[in-house]
Design a protein around this motif. Structure first.
Motif, PDB file in Angstrom:
ATOM      1  N   LEU A   1       3.392   9.157  14.060  1.00 12.67           N
ATOM      2  CA  LEU A   1       4.117   8.324  15.018  1.00 12.67           C
ATOM      3  C   LEU A   1       3.157   7.743  16.057  1.00 12.67           C
ATOM      4  O   LEU A   1       3.246   6.568  16.404  1.00 12.67           O
ATOM      5  N   LYS A   2       2.231   8.568  16.535  1.00 17.40           N
ATOM      6  CA  LYS A   2       1.259   8.108  17.524  1.00 17.40           C
ATOM      7  C   LYS A   2       0.392   6.997  16.944  1.00 17.40           C
ATOM      8  O   LYS A   2       0.081   6.015  17.631  1.00 17.40           O
ATOM      9  N   GLY A   3      -0.003   7.131  15.682  1.00 19.85           N
ATOM     10  CA  GLY A   3      -0.827   6.106  15.048  1.00 19.85           C
ATOM     11  C   GLY A   3      -0.118   4.778  14.928  1.00 19.85           C
ATOM     12  O   GLY A   3      -0.731   3.714  15.036  1.00 19.85           O
ATOM     13  N   VAL A   4       1.189   4.807  14.706  1.00 25.49           N
ATOM     14  CA  VAL A   4       1.963   3.577  14.605  1.00 25.49           C
ATOM     15  C   VAL A   4       2.145   2.941  15.977  1.00 25.49           C
ATOM     16  O   VAL A   4       2.066   1.717  16.140  1.00 25.49           O
ATOM     17  N   GLU A   5       2.411   3.773  16.968  1.00 25.87           N
ATOM     18  CA  GLU A   5       2.629   3.258  18.318  1.00 25.87           C
ATOM     19  C   GLU A   5       1.352   2.691  18.929  1.00 25.87           C
ATOM     20  O   GLU A   5       1.379   1.662  19.616  1.00 25.87           O
ATOM     21  N   GLU A   6       0.247   3.379  18.729  1.00 25.32           N
ATOM     22  CA  GLU A   6      -1.023   2.971  19.333  1.00 25.32           C
ATOM     23  C   GLU A   6      -2.113   2.933  18.267  1.00 25.32           C
ATOM     24  O   GLU A   6      -2.980   3.803  18.201  1.00 25.32           O
ATOM     25  N   PRO A   7      -2.073   1.926  17.392  1.00 29.01           N
ATOM     26  CA  PRO A   7      -3.073   1.848  16.323  1.00 29.01           C
ATOM     27  C   PRO A   7      -4.471   1.591  16.885  1.00 29.01           C
ATOM     28  O   PRO A   7      -4.625   1.083  17.997  1.00 29.01           O
ATOM     29  N   ALA A   8      -5.465   1.946  16.084  1.00 27.71           N
ATOM     30  CA  ALA A   8      -6.845   1.681  16.480  1.00 27.71           C
ATOM     31  C   ALA A   8      -7.073   0.173  16.579  1.00 27.71           C
ATOM     32  O   ALA A   8      -6.315  -0.618  16.000  1.00 27.71           O
ATOM     33  N   PRO A   9      -8.087  -0.242  17.310  1.00 26.00           N
ATOM     34  CA  PRO A   9      -8.359  -1.686  17.439  1.00 26.00           C
ATOM     35  C   PRO A   9      -8.490  -2.367  16.073  1.00 26.00           C
ATOM     36  O   PRO A   9      -9.046  -1.809  15.138  1.00 26.00           O
ATOM     37  N   ARG A  10      -7.938  -3.553  15.976  1.00 24.82           N
ATOM     38  CA  ARG A  10      -8.009  -4.380  14.769  1.00 24.82           C
ATOM     39  C   ARG A  10      -7.411  -3.674  13.547  1.00 24.82           C
ATOM     40  O   ARG A  10      -7.867  -3.830  12.425  1.00 24.82           O
ATOM     41  N   THR A  11      -6.397  -2.870  13.797  1.00 21.57           N
ATOM     42  CA  THR A  11      -5.720  -2.138  12.718  1.00 21.57           C
ATOM     43  C   THR A  11      -4.280  -2.618  12.589  1.00 21.57           C
ATOM     44  O   THR A  11      -3.575  -2.761  13.584  1.00 21.57           O
ATOM     45  N   VAL A  12      -3.868  -2.887  11.355  1.00 21.51           N
ATOM     46  CA  VAL A  12      -2.479  -3.254  11.072  1.00 21.51           C
ATOM     47  C   VAL A  12      -1.958  -2.303  10.008  1.00 21.51           C
ATOM     48  O   VAL A  12      -2.535  -2.179   8.932  1.00 21.51           O
ATOM     49  N   TRP A  13      -0.880  -1.607  10.309  1.00 23.38           N
ATOM     50  CA  TRP A  13      -0.269  -0.700   9.342  1.00 23.38           C
ATOM     51  C   TRP A  13       0.764  -1.459   8.518  1.00 23.38           C
ATOM     52  O   TRP A  13       1.616  -2.154   9.065  1.00 23.38           O
ATOM     53  N   LEU A  14       0.689  -1.300   7.192  1.00 23.10           N
ATOM     54  CA  LEU A  14       1.700  -1.845   6.295  1.00 23.10           C
ATOM     55  C   LEU A  14       2.413  -0.665   5.637  1.00 23.10           C
ATOM     56  O   LEU A  14       1.832   0.038   4.811  1.00 23.10           O
ATOM     57  N   LEU A  15       3.643  -0.439   6.014  1.00 19.74           N
ATOM     58  CA  LEU A  15       4.431   0.671   5.477  1.00 19.74           C
ATOM     59  C   LEU A  15       5.423   0.114   4.467  1.00 19.74           C
ATOM     60  O   LEU A  15       6.234  -0.758   4.798  1.00 19.74           O
TER      61      LEU A  15
END
Length: 251
Positions: A1-15
């Motif tokens: 959940l934390k990774g989705v809320e505050e992703p690393a710079p230049r990161t896009v999550w595709l779920l």
């Protein structure tokens, strides 16, 4: 959940999920939703005609047979061997009258998947190997520099693993075609007006439909699903397909 809320710079999550309901509400509420759908048969045929120059009749036949899968439709429309393998799969329901027929049909299905994987390997492995040799500085006669044998062996091992995966994928596609056959049988038995995916083998569909009931057809579809699940658990492919073929007969 934390990774989705505050992703690393230049990161896009595709779920990816089959539906929104398959995602936990806490995750779903933090995502932008993009719903994808299977393209209709007419749209797939149109792409094949306009982009690939395929004749309209062949394009529509391939689009119907693959039910919205553009890549498979293109291959089916342009590759005679792909059409031959599909024909082998669709003959299976007519060849499981006895145990001997079940075992022969199962072996032919495995052989078709193996041949399909071999064709894919021929298209990819040769170029990949030549590119690797060139990158490592192979001489004009094909002799490799010292110290490169390990790299070539690693490439060969990777290609072998890919071939195994490709064979499993090809077998799964064959089982998808087989499911489509019985789906058409069920539609005929129930008098549905849904478009048939395998109208080119209508005689075979009618023959199987007359010889069974909707309940038996559903049990046969369940047997195919069970086979796919067994393959996911790494059951030996031939064993899984033989068990399915016997169930198709008994169902």
């Amino acid at each position: 959940l934390k990774g989705v809320e505050e992703p690393a710079p230049r990161t896009v999550w595709l779920l990816c999920a089959p539906s929104l309901e398959d995602v936990l509400p806490t995750i779903r509420s933090r995502c932008r939703h993009l719903v994808l759908r299977t393209p209709p048969v007419a749209a797939v045929a149109d792409v094949l005609i306009r982009r690939d120059g395929i004749e309209p009749e062949a394009a529509h036949a391939a689009a119907h047979a693959t039910q919205g899968h553009i890549g498979r439709a293109r291959r089916l429309a342009t590759d005679e061997r792909a059409r031959a393998r599909r024909a082998t799969v669709l003959k299976m329901p007519l060849r499981v009258d006895d145990i001997g027929g079940c075992l022969r049909a199962a072996q032919e299905l495995i052989d078709a998947a193996t041949e399909d994987a071999k064709q894919v390997a021929e298209d990819v492995d040769v170029k990949e190997t030549e590119d690797m040799k060139a990158a490592l500085g192979a001489s004009a006669g094909g002799r490799m520099p010292r110290g490169t044998a390990g790299v070539m062996k690693e490439l060969a091992d990777r290609q072998k693993r890919r071939s195994t995966r490709t064979q499993r994928d090809s077998l799964d596609l064959a089982l998808t075609d087989l499911t489509g056959f019985y789906r058409d049988v069920l539609a005929i038995q129930l008098g549905s007006r849904v478009a048939l995916a395998n109208g080119d083998v209508r005689d075979a569909l009618d023959r199987v439909a007359r010889a069974s009931t909707p309940e038996r057809t559903l049990r046969r579809i369940e047997a195919i699903v069970a086979c796919r699940q067994a393959l996911d658990r790494n059951v030996a492919p031939l064993l899984a397909v033989e068990a399915m073929a016997v169930s198709l007969r008994a169902g």
